[in-house]
Design a protein around this motif. Structure first.
Motif, PDB file in Angstrom:
ATOM      1  N   LEU A 198      23.797  60.331  30.857  1.00 24.77           N
ATOM      2  CA  LEU A 198      22.660  59.846  31.483  1.00 24.77           C
ATOM      3  C   LEU A 198      21.426  60.059  30.550  1.00 24.77           C
ATOM      4  O   LEU A 198      20.316  59.584  30.743  1.00 24.77           O
ATOM      5  CB  LEU A 198      22.251  60.763  32.605  1.00 24.77           C
ATOM      6  N   GLY A 199      21.649  60.297  29.292  1.00 22.32           N
ATOM      7  CA  GLY A 199      20.784  60.418  28.438  1.00 22.32           C
ATOM      8  C   GLY A 199      19.985  61.541  28.474  1.00 22.32           C
ATOM      9  O   GLY A 199      18.894  61.728  27.554  1.00 22.32           O
ATOM     10  N   ASP A 200      20.473  62.577  29.135  1.00 20.53           N
ATOM     11  CA  ASP A 200      19.635  63.853  29.209  1.00 20.53           C
ATOM     12  C   ASP A 200      20.186  64.841  28.377  1.00 20.53           C
ATOM     13  O   ASP A 200      20.852  65.936  28.868  1.00 20.53           O
ATOM     14  CB  ASP A 200      19.498  64.125  30.617  1.00 20.53           C
ATOM     15  N   ASN A 201      20.186  64.878  27.172  1.00 18.63           N
ATOM     16  CA  ASN A 201      20.815  65.521  26.154  1.00 18.63           C
ATOM     17  C   ASN A 201      20.380  66.985  26.020  1.00 18.63           C
ATOM     18  O   ASN A 201      20.941  68.099  26.068  1.00 18.63           O
ATOM     19  CB  ASN A 201      20.880  65.116  24.717  1.00 18.63           C
ATOM     20  N   SER A 202      19.071  67.162  26.298  1.00 19.54           N
ATOM     21  CA  SER A 202      18.338  68.444  26.514  1.00 19.54           C
ATOM     22  C   SER A 202      18.792  69.326  27.432  1.00 19.54           C
ATOM     23  O   SER A 202      19.226  70.341  27.345  1.00 19.54           O
ATOM     24  CB  SER A 202      16.674  68.309  26.429  1.00 19.54           C
ATOM     25  N   ALA A 203      18.959  68.592  28.711  1.00 13.99           N
ATOM     26  CA  ALA A 203      19.526  69.213  29.799  1.00 13.99           C
ATOM     27  C   ALA A 203      21.158  69.781  29.687  1.00 13.99           C
ATOM     28  O   ALA A 203      21.567  70.921  30.013  1.00 13.99           O
ATOM     29  CB  ALA A 203      19.296  68.551  31.173  1.00 13.99           C
ATOM     30  N   ALA A 204      21.736  68.899  29.026  1.00 13.43           N
ATOM     31  CA  ALA A 204      23.002  69.082  28.467  1.00 13.43           C
ATOM     32  C   ALA A 204      23.235  70.336  27.817  1.00 13.43           C
ATOM     33  O   ALA A 204      24.145  71.262  28.115  1.00 13.43           O
ATOM     34  CB  ALA A 204      23.771  67.840  27.963  1.00 13.43           C
ATOM     35  N   ALA A 205      22.432  70.258  26.782  1.00 14.53           N
ATOM     36  CA  ALA A 205      22.450  71.713  25.912  1.00 14.53           C
ATOM     37  C   ALA A 205      21.812  72.908  26.597  1.00 14.53           C
ATOM     38  O   ALA A 205      22.632  73.925  26.120  1.00 14.53           O
ATOM     39  CB  ALA A 205      21.570  71.422  24.627  1.00 14.53           C
ATOM     40  N   LYS A 206      20.977  72.773  27.404  1.00 15.15           N
ATOM     41  CA  LYS A 206      20.533  73.836  28.181  1.00 15.15           C
ATOM     42  C   LYS A 206      21.482  74.495  29.154  1.00 15.15           C
ATOM     43  O   LYS A 206      21.669  75.763  29.280  1.00 15.15           O
ATOM     44  CB  LYS A 206      19.236  73.584  29.079  1.00 15.15           C
ATOM     45  N   LEU A 207      22.388  73.546  29.695  1.00 18.74           N
ATOM     46  CA  LEU A 207      23.523  74.049  30.615  1.00 18.74           C
ATOM     47  C   LEU A 207      24.588  74.637  29.907  1.00 18.74           C
ATOM     48  O   LEU A 207      24.840  75.707  30.581  1.00 18.74           O
ATOM     49  CB  LEU A 207      23.858  72.631  31.518  1.00 18.74           C
ATOM     50  N   LEU A 208      24.948  74.071  28.887  1.00 19.15           N
ATOM     51  CA  LEU A 208      26.058  74.758  27.992  1.00 19.15           C
ATOM     52  C   LEU A 208      25.530  76.187  27.470  1.00 19.15           C
ATOM     53  O   LEU A 208      26.487  76.948  27.359  1.00 19.15           O
ATOM     54  CB  LEU A 208      26.557  73.763  27.150  1.00 19.15           C
ATOM     55  N   ALA A 209      24.372  76.453  27.301  1.00 24.01           N
ATOM     56  CA  ALA A 209      23.968  77.600  26.883  1.00 24.01           C
ATOM     57  C   ALA A 209      24.004  78.862  27.897  1.00 24.01           C
ATOM     58  O   ALA A 209      23.990  79.832  27.483  1.00 24.01           O
ATOM     59  CB  ALA A 209      22.436  77.710  26.472  1.00 24.01           C
ATOM     60  N   GLN A 210      24.381  78.248  28.913  1.00 17.18           N
ATOM     61  CA  GLN A 210      24.404  79.332  30.113  1.00 17.18           C
ATOM     62  C   GLN A 210      26.085  79.923  30.169  1.00 17.18           C
ATOM     63  O   GLN A 210      26.941  79.017  30.008  1.00 17.18           O
ATOM     64  CB  GLN A 210      24.111  79.030  31.485  1.00 17.18           C
ATOM     65  N   GLY A 211      25.960  81.219  30.461  1.00 18.70           N
ATOM     66  CA  GLY A 211      27.299  81.644  30.643  1.00 18.70           C
ATOM     67  C   GLY A 211      28.235  81.981  29.305  1.00 18.70           C
ATOM     68  O   GLY A 211      27.548  81.871  28.203  1.00 18.70           O
ATOM     69  N   PRO A 212      29.409  82.041  29.509  1.00 18.53           N
ATOM     70  CA  PRO A 212      30.180  82.590  28.376  1.00 18.53           C
ATOM     71  C   PRO A 212      30.401  81.623  27.138  1.00 18.53           C
ATOM     72  O   PRO A 212      30.407  80.079  27.625  1.00 18.53           O
ATOM     73  CB  PRO A 212      31.687  82.851  28.556  1.00 18.53           C
ATOM     74  N   GLN A 213      30.340  81.799  25.945  1.00 18.37           N
ATOM     75  CA  GLN A 213      30.428  80.985  24.890  1.00 18.37           C
ATOM     76  C   GLN A 213      31.851  80.988  23.998  1.00 18.37           C
ATOM     77  O   GLN A 213      32.420  81.947  23.913  1.00 18.37           O
ATOM     78  CB  GLN A 213      29.354  81.165  23.986  1.00 18.37           C
ATOM     79  N   TYR A 264      33.977  75.669  21.639  1.00 17.67           N
ATOM     80  CA  TYR A 264      33.684  74.207  22.269  1.00 17.67           C
ATOM     81  C   TYR A 264      32.353  74.229  22.522  1.00 17.67           C
ATOM     82  O   TYR A 264      31.623  73.187  22.369  1.00 17.67           O
ATOM     83  CB  TYR A 264      34.618  73.942  23.403  1.00 17.67           C
ATOM     84  N   THR A 265      31.869  75.232  23.361  1.00 19.88           N
ATOM     85  CA  THR A 265      30.405  75.206  23.718  1.00 19.88           C
ATOM     86  C   THR A 265      29.452  75.269  22.656  1.00 19.88           C
ATOM     87  O   THR A 265      28.454  74.542  22.782  1.00 19.88           O
ATOM     88  CB  THR A 265      30.204  76.205  24.706  1.00 19.88           C
ATOM     89  N   TYR A 266      29.771  75.997  21.593  1.00 19.25           N
ATOM     90  CA  TYR A 266      28.769  75.834  20.615  1.00 19.25           C
ATOM     91  C   TYR A 266      28.497  74.824  19.752  1.00 19.25           C
ATOM     92  O   TYR A 266      27.711  74.236  19.504  1.00 19.25           O
ATOM     93  CB  TYR A 266      29.361  77.183  19.580  1.00 19.25           C
ATOM     94  N   THR A 267      29.854  74.004  19.505  1.00 20.89           N
ATOM     95  CA  THR A 267      29.647  72.710  18.969  1.00 20.89           C
ATOM     96  C   THR A 267      29.020  71.716  19.800  1.00 20.89           C
ATOM     97  O   THR A 267      28.230  70.876  19.444  1.00 20.89           O
ATOM     98  CB  THR A 267      31.276  72.366  18.544  1.00 20.89           C
ATOM     99  N   ALA A 268      29.230  71.769  21.126  1.00 26.17           N
ATOM    100  CA  ALA A 268      28.586  70.757  22.026  1.00 26.17           C
ATOM    101  C   ALA A 268      27.169  70.859  22.020  1.00 26.17           C
ATOM    102  O   ALA A 268      26.467  70.002  22.369  1.00 26.17           O
ATOM    103  CB  ALA A 268      29.588  70.820  23.446  1.00 26.17           C
ATOM    104  N   ARG A 269      26.760  72.310  22.507  1.00 24.61           N
ATOM    105  CA  ARG A 269      25.461  72.432  22.128  1.00 24.61           C
ATOM    106  C   ARG A 269      24.810  71.914  21.083  1.00 24.61           C
ATOM    107  O   ARG A 269      23.664  71.094  21.416  1.00 24.61           O
ATOM    108  CB  ARG A 269      25.069  74.034  22.655  1.00 24.61           C
ATOM    109  N   ALA A 270      25.226  72.139  19.922  1.00 23.58           N
ATOM    110  CA  ALA A 270      24.576  71.582  18.793  1.00 23.58           C
ATOM    111  C   ALA A 270      24.551  70.157  18.929  1.00 23.58           C
ATOM    112  O   ALA A 270      23.568  69.575  18.415  1.00 23.58           O
ATOM    113  CB  ALA A 270      25.451  72.045  17.601  1.00 23.58           C
ATOM    114  N   ALA A 271      25.625  69.374  19.121  1.00 30.21           N
ATOM    115  CA  ALA A 271      25.556  68.206  19.301  1.00 30.21           C
ATOM    116  C   ALA A 271      24.700  67.493  20.358  1.00 30.21           C
ATOM    117  O   ALA A 271      23.860  66.547  19.876  1.00 30.21           O
ATOM    118  CB  ALA A 271      27.106  67.514  19.580  1.00 30.21           C
ATOM    119  N   TYR A 272      24.551  68.031  21.251  1.00 30.82           N
ATOM    120  CA  TYR A 272      23.529  67.478  22.394  1.00 30.82           C
ATOM    121  C   TYR A 272      22.068  67.892  21.969  1.00 30.82           C
ATOM    122  O   TYR A 272      21.257  67.086  21.898  1.00 30.82           O
ATOM    123  CB  TYR A 272      23.826  68.338  23.983  1.00 30.82           C
ATOM    124  N   ALA A 273      21.868  69.191  21.322  1.00 32.90           N
ATOM    125  CA  ALA A 273      20.513  69.284  20.759  1.00 32.90           C
ATOM    126  C   ALA A 273      20.130  68.476  19.762  1.00 32.90           C
ATOM    127  O   ALA A 273      18.999  67.909  19.295  1.00 32.90           O
ATOM    128  CB  ALA A 273      20.491  70.897  20.251  1.00 32.90           C
TER     129      ALA A 273
END
Length: 575
Positions: A270-285, A288-297
Motif C-alpha cells: 500500500l506504500g506505507d513503508n513506515s507503518a510496515a517498519a513500525k509494525l515489525l519492530a513490535q514483538g520478538p525479533q 528476517y524481521t531485522y532485515t525487513a525492518r531495514a528494507a521498509y525503513a
C-alpha cells in the motif's frame, strides 16, 4: 494410505525367505558332495504358487513399480494382488493407486473387493465418492462425503478435500462442496472453517470462500479467522479491507510473528513503508524481521526508523554474525556514516556467506569517497578470490567496469569486459553490458556484434532484442529489422516501458509520427525517465508541439539534470 507393508506382509515375506533358504540348502552342491557315500536325501519339492496369482509377489511388484514412479504397472499388479488376497489393506492400496493412475475400471474392481471386506471404513466412503465423481454421479458422491463430514472433530474434511481436488470437473466439485459446507457439518472448530474456505478458494469458488471466511470471523472472532479473511481481501484487491482485518487479527494475537509479517507486507504494497517498519519492530525479533525492518525503513527514507534499528542491532551481544554486521553496514550507509559502515563490513569473516556482499559494498563506498585506486585494488583481490565461482567472478568484472565507466574511463571498462569474457566465455551479463557500453562509446559495430551473439545464445531474450532493435533504429539505417526486433520484444514483454519507448522511437525514424507519439506518451506515463522524456520531447517538438515538448523535458531534468541523451536532444533542437 502408506505404501509401507504392514507387519503381516513382512511376516509372510520372512516365511517365504526362510523356506527358500531351507530348500536351497537341501540342493546346494556342497550338501550333495557331503552325502555321496550315504543314502541320498529324499528331495521334497514344495508347491510354488503361480507368480501371477501370488498376492505377495504381486504386491512386491506393485511396490517396486511405485518406487520407479510407474503408476500404471503399480496399479495393474496391485489390482491383481487384491483379487487374489483376503487382506483389505491390499485392496485399499490397489484402489487408491488405480484411481491415481486414472485406471477407472481397475479401480472399481479393487474397490468392490475392499468394500466387501470393510464397508464402514471411511476410506471406502472417500474412494466411492471419487469413483462417483468420475462417473458424474454427484448425489452418490455427496452421500459418501457427507458421512465423512460427520466424523468427529472434523477429521473427515481432509479426505473430502482430497476427493474434491482430484475431481476432473471443478464445477461438479464446487457444487458438492457448496452442499457440504454448512454450519452443522463444519462444526465448532475454527480450523475446519478456515480449511474448507481455503478449499473453496483452491477450487475457484471465491464467493463460497468469502462466505465461509466471514462466517468463521462471526462465529469465532479469532486471530486466525481474521487473518485468513484478510488474505482473501488481498487476493480480491480490497487492500483497505484487508488492512482492517489484519488489524483486528493482531489485536487478538499481538505476538504472532506470522501475522505481523503478512500485515507488514500488505502495508508495504500500500506504500506505507513506515507503518510496515513500525509494525515489525513490535514483538520478538529475528534475522528476517531485522532485515525487513531495514528494507521498509530504507524505502520510507525515514531516519527516525533507521536510527533506533541501528542502535538496537549494535546493542546485540557479540560476536555479531555476518548477517548482522552486513546489515549494520547498510544502515550506517543510510545514516551517512560511511567510516562506520566500512568498519562493519571489515568485520565480516571471510568464511561467512555475507563476506562477498560486504566486500562489494566496501568497494562502492571507497569509490564514492574518491578512493578509486583503493576500490580497484580491492576488486582485483576479489577477482583472485572468486576462483571458479562464475556468479561472483562475473559480478566483480561488472563492478570494475561500471566504476571505470562512471569515472570516464570507458575504453578501460571495455577492456575489463574483454578480460572477463576470456575467463567466462559467452557470459550473457558481460556480453550485454559490453554491448551497451560500446553503444555509449559509439562503437556501433562492436555493440551490434555482441547483441547478435547474445541472441544466438538466448533467442528469446527480450531485453537483448530490444537493445539491438533500438541500436539499429538509432544508429543505423536498418529501420525495418529494428522494427521487427522491437515488436517481437514487446510480444515477449507486453507493456514494458523501455520497449514501448524503442517502438515509438523507431516509428519516429520511419516517419510514423502519430504512432510514435502515442507509444512514447504511454512509455513516459509508465516510466518518466529522462531518456524517454528526450524521445517524447523530440517527437512533440518536430510535430509542432514545442510548449509540451519543453514541459516533458523539464520533467526529465527533475529526474536527472545531467542525462547525456536529454541534454544533447535539448541543445540540438533549441539551438
Amino acid at each position: 494410505m502408506s505404501r509401507l507393508l504392514d507387519k503381516r506382509t513382512f511376516y509372510r515375506i520372512g516365511a517365504v525367505i526362510a523356506v527358500t533358504m531351507l530348500a536351497g540348502c537341501a540342493t546346494a552342491p556342497s550338501a550333495r558332495r557331503a552325502t555321496t557315500s550315504r543314502e541320498p536325501l529324499q528331495r521334497i519339492d514344495l508347491p510354488q504358487p503361480a507368480t501371477d496369482q501370488d498376492p505377495l509377489t504381486l504386491t512386491l511388484a506393485g511396490e517396486f513399480a511405485l518406487a520407479d514412479a510407474d503408476l500404471a504397472s503399480a496399479a495393474r499388479n496391485y489390482v491383481k494382488a487384491a483379487e487374489a488376497s483376503a487382506d483389505p489393506a491390499v485392496a485399499s492400496q490397489a484402489t487408491r493407486i488405480a484411481i491415481a493412475a486414472r485406471q477407472w475400471d481397475a479401480a472399481d474392481s479393487a474397490f468392490r473387493r475392499w468394500q466387501a471386506m470393510q464397508p464402514n471404513d471411511p476410506g471406502v466412503w472417500q474412494a466411492h465418492a471419487m469413483l462417483s465423481l468420475h462417473a458424474a454421479n454427484a448425489q452418490v458422491a455427496f452421500d459418501d462425503l457427507q458421512k465423512l463430514a460427520q466424523q468427529p472433530d472434523g477429521k473427515g474434511w481432509r479426505s473430502i478435500a482430497q476427493a474434491l481436488i482430484d475431481s476432473e470437473t471443478k464445477k461438479q466439485a464446487t457444487d458438492v462442496l457448496q452442499r457440504l459446507a454448512t454450519p452443522p457439518l463444519l462444526g465448532s472448530n475454527a480450523e475446519t472453517w478456515i480449511a474448507v474456505s481455503q478449499l473453496a478458494a483452491r477450487l475457484g469458488d471465491k464467493a463460497l470462500a468469502e462466505t465461509l471466511a466471514q462466517g468463521a470471523v462471526k462465529k469465532f472472532a479469532s486471530a486466525e479467522t481474521y487473518a485468513w479473511a484478510a488474505q482473501l481481501k488481498v487476493q480480491s484487491g480490497d487492500k483497505d479491507g484487508a488492512r482492517a482485518l489484519f488489524g483486528e487479527a493482531l489485536k487478538r494475537d499481538a505476538k504472532n510473528s506470522h501475522l505481523r509479517i503478512a500485515y507488514a507486507a500488505l502495508l508495504g504494497q500500500l506504500g506505507d513503508n513506515s507503518a510496515a517498519a513500525k509494525l515489525l519492530a513490535q514483538g520478538p525479533q529475528d534475522d528476517y524481521t531485522y532485515t525487513a525492518r531495514a528494507a521498509y525503513a530504507a524505502r520510507a527514507d525515514d531516519k527516525t526508523l533507521i536510527e533506533p534499528l541501528y542502535r538496537e542491532l549494535k546493542a546485540l551481544p557479540p560476536p555479531h554474525p555476518g548477517m548482522v554486521l552486513n546489515l549494520l553496514g547498510e544502515l550506517a550507509e543510510l545514516l551517512e556514516r560511511k567510516p562506520e559502515a566500512l568498519d562493519w563490513y571489515k568485520q565480516v569473516s571471510e568464511s561467512d556467506e555475507h563476506w562477498f556482499e560486504a566486500q562489494v559494498r566496501s568497494v562502492l563506498l571507497l569509490d564514492g569517497e574518491g578512493k578509486t585506486a583503493d576500490a580497484l585494488t580491492r576488486i582485483h583481490q576479489l577477482q583472485a578470490r572468486a576462483g571458479d565461482d562464475a556468479k561472483e567472478l562475473g559480478d566483480v568484472y561488472l563492478l570494475e567496469a561500471d566504476i571505470l565507466h562512471k569515472r570516464g574511463r570507458g575504453e578501460e571498462a571495455v577492456a575489463v569486459y574483454a578480460r572477463g569474457l576470456q575467463t567466462l566465455p559467452d557470459d550473457s551479463r558481460l556480453l550485454y553490458a559490453r554491448a551497451l557500453l560500446n553503444g555509449d562509446l559509439n562503437h556501433i559495430d562492436a555493440s551490434v556484434k555482441d547483441l547478435r551473439r547474445l541472441l544466438e545464445l538466448k533467442p528469446n531474450d527480450a531485453d537483448a532484442m530490444n537493445a539491438l532493435g533500438y541500436t539499429l533504429a538509432d544508429r543505423t539505417a536498418d529501420q525495418t529489422e529494428a522494427l521487427g526486433l522491437i515488436e517481437k520484444a514487446l510480444v515477449l514483454k507486453p507493456g514494458e516501458p523501455a520497449i514501448m519507448d524503442s517502438l515509438g522511437w523507431v516509428q519516429y525514424r520511419l516517419g510514423r509520427i502519430d504512432e510514435a507519439v502515442n507509444h512514447l506518451r504511454t512509455a513516459f506515463a509508465k516510466q518518466p525517465d529522462p531518456e524517454i522524456a528526450a524521445h517524447l520531447g523530440e517527437v512533440l517538438w518536430v510535430s509542432g508541439q514545442k510548449d509540451e515538448a519543453k514541459k516533458v523535458w523539464e520533467q526529465g531534468r527533475k529526474k536527472d539534470a545531467q542525462n547525456k541523451v536529454l541534454l544533447e536532444t535539448i541543445q540540438r533542437l533549441e539551438s
